[in-house]
Scaffold this active site. Sequence first.
Site, PDB file in Angstrom:
ATOM      1  N   GLU A 179      -5.632   3.689   6.089  1.00 40.85           N
ATOM      2  CA  GLU A 179      -5.485   3.433   4.586  1.00 40.85           C
ATOM      3  C   GLU A 179      -6.018   4.526   3.829  1.00 40.85           C
ATOM      4  OE1 GLU A 179      -5.746  -0.528   2.090  1.00 40.85           O
ATOM      5  OE2 GLU A 179      -7.069   1.027   0.929  1.00 40.85           O
ATOM      6  N   SER A 226     -10.914  -1.204   2.881  1.00 34.89           N
ATOM      7  CA  SER A 226     -10.439  -1.267   3.961  1.00 34.89           C
ATOM      8  C   SER A 226     -10.004   0.257   4.455  1.00 34.89           C
ATOM      9  CB  SER A 226      -8.675  -1.911   3.961  1.00 34.89           C
ATOM     10  OG  SER A 226      -9.233  -3.071   3.336  1.00 34.89           O
ATOM     11  N   ARG A 285       0.949  -1.055  -0.096  1.00 33.70           N
ATOM     12  CA  ARG A 285       0.157  -0.074  -0.094  1.00 33.70           C
ATOM     13  C   ARG A 285       0.900   1.301   0.007  1.00 33.70           C
ATOM     14  NH1 ARG A 285      -2.918  -3.624  -0.736  1.00 33.70           N
ATOM     15  NH2 ARG A 285      -5.171  -3.925  -0.088  1.00 33.70           N
TER      16      ARG A 285
HETATM   17  P1  FAD Z   1      -8.972   8.322  -5.351  1.00 32.06           P
HETATM   18  O1  FAD Z   1      -9.413   7.821  -4.151  1.00 32.06           O
HETATM   19  O2  FAD Z   1      -9.641   9.266  -6.096  1.00 32.06           O
HETATM   20  O3  FAD Z   1      -7.471   8.881  -4.750  1.00 32.06           O
HETATM   21  C1  FAD Z   1      -6.795   8.088  -4.244  1.00 32.06           C
HETATM   22  C2  FAD Z   1      -5.268   8.823  -3.897  1.00 32.06           C
HETATM   23  O4  FAD Z   1      -4.742   8.836  -5.032  1.00 32.06           O
HETATM   24  C3  FAD Z   1      -5.374  10.293  -3.493  1.00 32.06           C
HETATM   25  O5  FAD Z   1      -3.983  10.585  -2.841  1.00 32.06           O
HETATM   26  C4  FAD Z   1      -5.360  10.947  -4.968  1.00 32.06           C
HETATM   27  O6  FAD Z   1      -4.979  12.475  -5.006  1.00 32.06           O
HETATM   28  C5  FAD Z   1      -4.243   9.866  -5.637  1.00 32.06           C
HETATM   29  N1  FAD Z   1      -4.613   9.991  -7.072  1.00 32.06           N
HETATM   30  C6  FAD Z   1      -5.547   9.369  -7.682  1.00 32.06           C
HETATM   31  N2  FAD Z   1      -5.266   9.518  -9.092  1.00 32.06           N
HETATM   32  C7  FAD Z   1      -4.117  10.093  -9.226  1.00 32.06           C
HETATM   33  C8  FAD Z   1      -3.313  10.307 -10.519  1.00 32.06           C
HETATM   34  N3  FAD Z   1      -3.860  10.216 -11.473  1.00 32.06           N
HETATM   35  N4  FAD Z   1      -2.280  10.829 -10.130  1.00 32.06           N
HETATM   36  C9  FAD Z   1      -1.750  11.207  -8.942  1.00 32.06           C
HETATM   37  N5  FAD Z   1      -2.374  11.037  -7.788  1.00 32.06           N
HETATM   38  C10 FAD Z   1      -3.616  10.455  -8.072  1.00 32.06           C
HETATM   39  N6  FAD Z   1      -7.687  -1.074  -2.586  1.00 32.06           N
HETATM   40  C11 FAD Z   1      -6.822  -1.762  -2.675  1.00 32.06           C
HETATM   41  O7  FAD Z   1      -5.551  -2.033  -2.926  1.00 32.06           O
HETATM   42  N7  FAD Z   1      -7.368  -3.365  -2.710  1.00 32.06           N
HETATM   43  C12 FAD Z   1      -8.855  -3.605  -2.698  1.00 32.06           C
HETATM   44  O8  FAD Z   1      -9.189  -4.669  -2.804  1.00 32.06           O
HETATM   45  C13 FAD Z   1      -9.515  -2.646  -2.421  1.00 32.06           C
HETATM   46  N8  FAD Z   1     -10.914  -2.943  -2.268  1.00 32.06           N
HETATM   47  C14 FAD Z   1     -11.618  -1.828  -2.467  1.00 32.06           C
HETATM   48  C15 FAD Z   1     -12.923  -1.972  -2.324  1.00 32.06           C
HETATM   49  C16 FAD Z   1     -13.982  -0.930  -2.135  1.00 32.06           C
HETATM   50  C17 FAD Z   1     -15.523  -1.357  -2.189  1.00 32.06           C
HETATM   51  C18 FAD Z   1     -13.600   0.207  -2.223  1.00 32.06           C
HETATM   52  C19 FAD Z   1     -14.637   1.509  -1.982  1.00 32.06           C
HETATM   53  C20 FAD Z   1     -12.152   0.491  -2.145  1.00 32.06           C
HETATM   54  C21 FAD Z   1     -11.315  -0.496  -2.240  1.00 32.06           C
HETATM   55  N9  FAD Z   1      -9.849  -0.237  -2.324  1.00 32.06           N
HETATM   56  C22 FAD Z   1      -9.121  -1.184  -2.579  1.00 32.06           C
HETATM   57  C23 FAD Z   1      -9.346   1.143  -2.206  1.00 32.06           C
HETATM   58  C24 FAD Z   1      -9.439   1.764  -3.606  1.00 32.06           C
HETATM   59  O9  FAD Z   1     -10.099   1.287  -4.512  1.00 32.06           O
HETATM   60  C25 FAD Z   1      -7.916   1.819  -4.296  1.00 32.06           C
HETATM   61  O10 FAD Z   1      -7.100   2.830  -3.375  1.00 32.06           O
HETATM   62  C26 FAD Z   1      -7.801   2.685  -5.501  1.00 32.06           C
HETATM   63  O11 FAD Z   1      -6.685   2.613  -6.019  1.00 32.06           O
HETATM   64  C27 FAD Z   1      -8.199   4.260  -5.566  1.00 32.06           C
HETATM   65  O12 FAD Z   1      -8.405   4.656  -6.738  1.00 32.06           O
HETATM   66  P2  FAD Z   1      -9.284   6.082  -7.014  1.00 32.06           P
HETATM   67  O13 FAD Z   1      -9.035   6.234  -8.533  1.00 32.06           O
HETATM   68  O14 FAD Z   1     -10.789   5.976  -6.436  1.00 32.06           O
HETATM   69  O15 FAD Z   1      -8.442   7.006  -6.048  1.00 32.06           O
HETATM   70  N1  EPU Z   2     -10.940 -11.012   9.606  1.00 33.31           N
HETATM   71  C1  EPU Z   2     -11.587 -11.116  10.582  1.00 33.31           C
HETATM   72  N2  EPU Z   2     -12.631 -10.128  10.915  1.00 33.31           N
HETATM   73  C2  EPU Z   2     -13.159  -9.363   9.954  1.00 33.31           C
HETATM   74  C3  EPU Z   2     -12.129  -9.306   8.925  1.00 33.31           C
HETATM   75  C4  EPU Z   2     -11.268 -10.106   8.677  1.00 33.31           C
HETATM   76  O1  EPU Z   2     -11.459 -11.788  11.623  1.00 33.31           O
HETATM   77  O2  EPU Z   2     -14.210  -8.649  10.174  1.00 33.31           O
HETATM   78  C5  EPU Z   2     -10.001 -11.966   9.511  1.00 33.31           C
HETATM   79  C6  EPU Z   2     -10.319 -12.972   8.396  1.00 33.31           C
HETATM   80  O3  EPU Z   2     -10.835 -14.090   8.819  1.00 33.31           O
HETATM   81  C7  EPU Z   2      -8.925 -13.338   7.827  1.00 33.31           C
HETATM   82  C8  EPU Z   2      -7.971 -11.988   7.845  1.00 33.31           C
HETATM   83  O4  EPU Z   2      -8.589 -11.220   8.747  1.00 33.31           O
HETATM   84  O5  EPU Z   2      -8.186 -14.112   8.705  1.00 33.31           O
HETATM   85  C9  EPU Z   2      -7.868 -11.359   6.614  1.00 33.31           C
HETATM   86  O6  EPU Z   2      -9.273 -10.713   5.941  1.00 33.31           O
HETATM   87  P1  EPU Z   2      -9.465 -10.922   4.514  1.00 33.31           P
HETATM   88  O7  EPU Z   2      -8.968 -11.696   3.836  1.00 33.31           O
HETATM   89  O8  EPU Z   2     -10.979 -10.523   4.243  1.00 33.31           O
HETATM   90  O9  EPU Z   2      -8.603  -9.672   4.125  1.00 33.31           O
HETATM   91  P2  EPU Z   2      -8.215  -8.125   4.680  1.00 33.31           P
HETATM   92  O10 EPU Z   2      -6.801  -8.390   5.212  1.00 33.31           O
HETATM   93  O11 EPU Z   2      -9.421  -7.821   5.742  1.00 33.31           O
HETATM   94  C10 EPU Z   2      -6.856  -7.149   2.542  1.00 33.31           C
HETATM   95  C11 EPU Z   2      -6.868  -5.931   2.072  1.00 33.31           C
HETATM   96  C12 EPU Z   2      -8.089  -5.808   0.981  1.00 33.31           C
HETATM   97  C13 EPU Z   2      -8.292  -6.856  -0.096  1.00 33.31           C
HETATM   98  C14 EPU Z   2      -8.201  -8.030   0.747  1.00 33.31           C
HETATM   99  C15 EPU Z   2      -7.906  -9.547  -0.326  1.00 33.31           C
HETATM  100  C16 EPU Z   2      -5.677  -4.294   3.434  1.00 33.31           C
HETATM  101  C17 EPU Z   2      -5.826  -2.965   4.105  1.00 33.31           C
HETATM  102  N3  EPU Z   2      -6.899  -4.712   2.860  1.00 33.31           N
HETATM  103  O12 EPU Z   2      -8.078  -7.241   3.502  1.00 33.31           O
HETATM  104  O13 EPU Z   2      -8.285  -4.533   0.440  1.00 33.31           O
HETATM  105  O14 EPU Z   2      -9.253  -6.795  -1.007  1.00 33.31           O
HETATM  106  O15 EPU Z   2      -7.191  -8.190   1.651  1.00 33.31           O
HETATM  107  O16 EPU Z   2      -6.728  -9.406  -0.549  1.00 33.31           O
HETATM  108  O17 EPU Z   2      -4.662  -4.931   2.927  1.00 33.31           O
HETATM  109  C18 EPU Z   2      -8.536  -2.104   0.514  1.00 33.31           C
HETATM  110  O18 EPU Z   2      -7.269  -2.032   0.358  1.00 33.31           O
HETATM  111  O19 EPU Z   2      -9.385  -1.250   0.493  1.00 33.31           O
HETATM  112  C19 EPU Z   2      -9.163  -3.602   0.427  1.00 33.31           C
HETATM  113  C20 EPU Z   2     -10.197  -3.957   0.307  1.00 33.31           C
END
Ligand code: FAD
Ligand code: EPU
Length: 337
Positions: free
Chosen positions: A333, A237, A163
């Site tokens: 995050e 997250s 991240r």
């Molecule tokens: P924004 O939220 O618009 O911006 C995020 C940051 O990046 C800000 O600091 C912004 O200024 C900067 N930025 C954006 N675009 C640019 C650009 N073109 N140039 C320079 N800076 C820029 N993240 C994960 O890593 N893994 C996941 O599994 C994951 N699951 C998610 C699930 C849900 C339901 C949601 C809502 C979010 C999740 N995220 C996850 C977080 C998010 O999707 C990521 O951080 C994504 O990359 C954000 O993209 P955005 O375009 O919306 O960025």
């Molecule tokens: N867990 C719990 N309780 C909860 C949630 C999770 O006990 O309420 C435990 C699960 O049982 C498991 C562990 O935590 O043992 C990990 O959970 P999970 O696999 O759901 O993933 P996470 O670590 O909670 C991360 C990323 C997600 C990404 C998933 C899948 C971060 C901060 N988050 O979540 O990214 O989608 O793994 O790879 O690293 C995001 O960054 O926004 C995001 C959604």
Amino acid sequence: MPLLENHSLKQLNTFGIDVNAKLYADILSENDLIAVFSNPVVKENKLLILGGGSNMLFTKDYDGLVLKMSIKGIDVVEEGDDVLVKAGGGEVWDGLVKYCVAKGYAGIENLTLIPGTVGASPIQNIGAYGVEVKDVFESCTAFEIATGQLKTFTKADCEFAYRESVFKGKLKEQFIVTSVTYRLSRTANLQTHYGAINAELERREIAEPTIADVSEVVAAIRVSKLPDPSTIGNAGSFFKNPIIDQIIFDDLLSRFPDIPHYPAPDGRVKLAAGWLIEFCGFKGLIEGNTGTWKNQALVLVNHGGATGQEVYRFSEKIINTVQQKFGVLLEREVNIL
Ligand code: FAD
Ligand code: EPU
């Protein structure tokens, strides 16, 4: 290039927080960037680059200029066994994933359904289900705000970590990513060991999965755990999974034998923030208009009408409680504005 005044951001952040930007412009091309930065008003205002707004929490109106990245385009720039795909910074990330999966370009299928844009993908090195963008990142082009020049960044330049990237570190707020090139492959190297992917493939009786199968399974797992921002505001997250020293972990393990943990670089240990938060009794808790998601305690939600400050205060309460219980400091995050 016209700047819009007092522009609503409510539909432009996945938390659905009702705030306005003092000034706003939609950026459709690199030329739009040049045009915007030639306007003297821009230098007098602070600047926010906005992609899909899926990793942001607005706690107040934005008293400056918001540039919404909408540069589009997906091009195959080199095609052999490896395929280099270049995409505009404003392309929707999941649209790129769908395009690549349909063409048989392997490498980002595990990153299905992550909201947001291509341009944000290297900023926090998005990751899920055992894959991070750094695994497929070839290079990106970025506009340097101070000089107006376009610069190319290689993978090494980006200093990717969990991240993290150089764009969140020493080059914070200095560059605007206009396009990213990914190195994908016609030969799949499937990553199915993480989480429930293998179990779900077995349940579906898929013995020899394709990248399309993996993409579908990841999508199904995600939908079962994460709230859909179009109905429940959230930013995924809210906290990072904390990475701690082995010696601190050994003490925690002796007190909490079930604590989930994973190896991290440099002999350190990664903990599951969701587990820590659930252990403290927060999972599914509703407090005012905010709370944590019932299926994933790491996700803070807007149940409707929440202010950013309300969500922020709730996140502070979680940080304090987890710190008291485990001595572990959670780091947000989500970007707080
Ligand atoms: P924004 O939220 O618009 O911006 C995020 C940051 O990046 C800000 O600091 C912004 O200024 C900067 N930025 C954006 N675009 C640019 C650009 N073109 N140039 C320079 N800076 C820029 N993240 C994960 O890593 N893994 C996941 O599994 C994951 N699951 C998610 C699930 C849900 C339901 C949601 C809502 C979010 C999740 N995220 C996850 C977080 C998010 O999707 C990521 O951080 C994504 O990359 C954000 O993209 P955005 O375009 O919306 O960025
Ligand atoms: N867990 C719990 N309780 C909860 C949630 C999770 O006990 O309420 C435990 C699960 O049982 C498991 C562990 O935590 O043992 C990990 O959970 P999970 O696999 O759901 O993933 P996470 O670590 O909670 C991360 C990323 C997600 C990404 C998933 C899948 C971060 C901060 N988050 O979540 O990214 O989608 O793994 O790879 O690293 C995001 O960054 O926004 C995001 C959604």
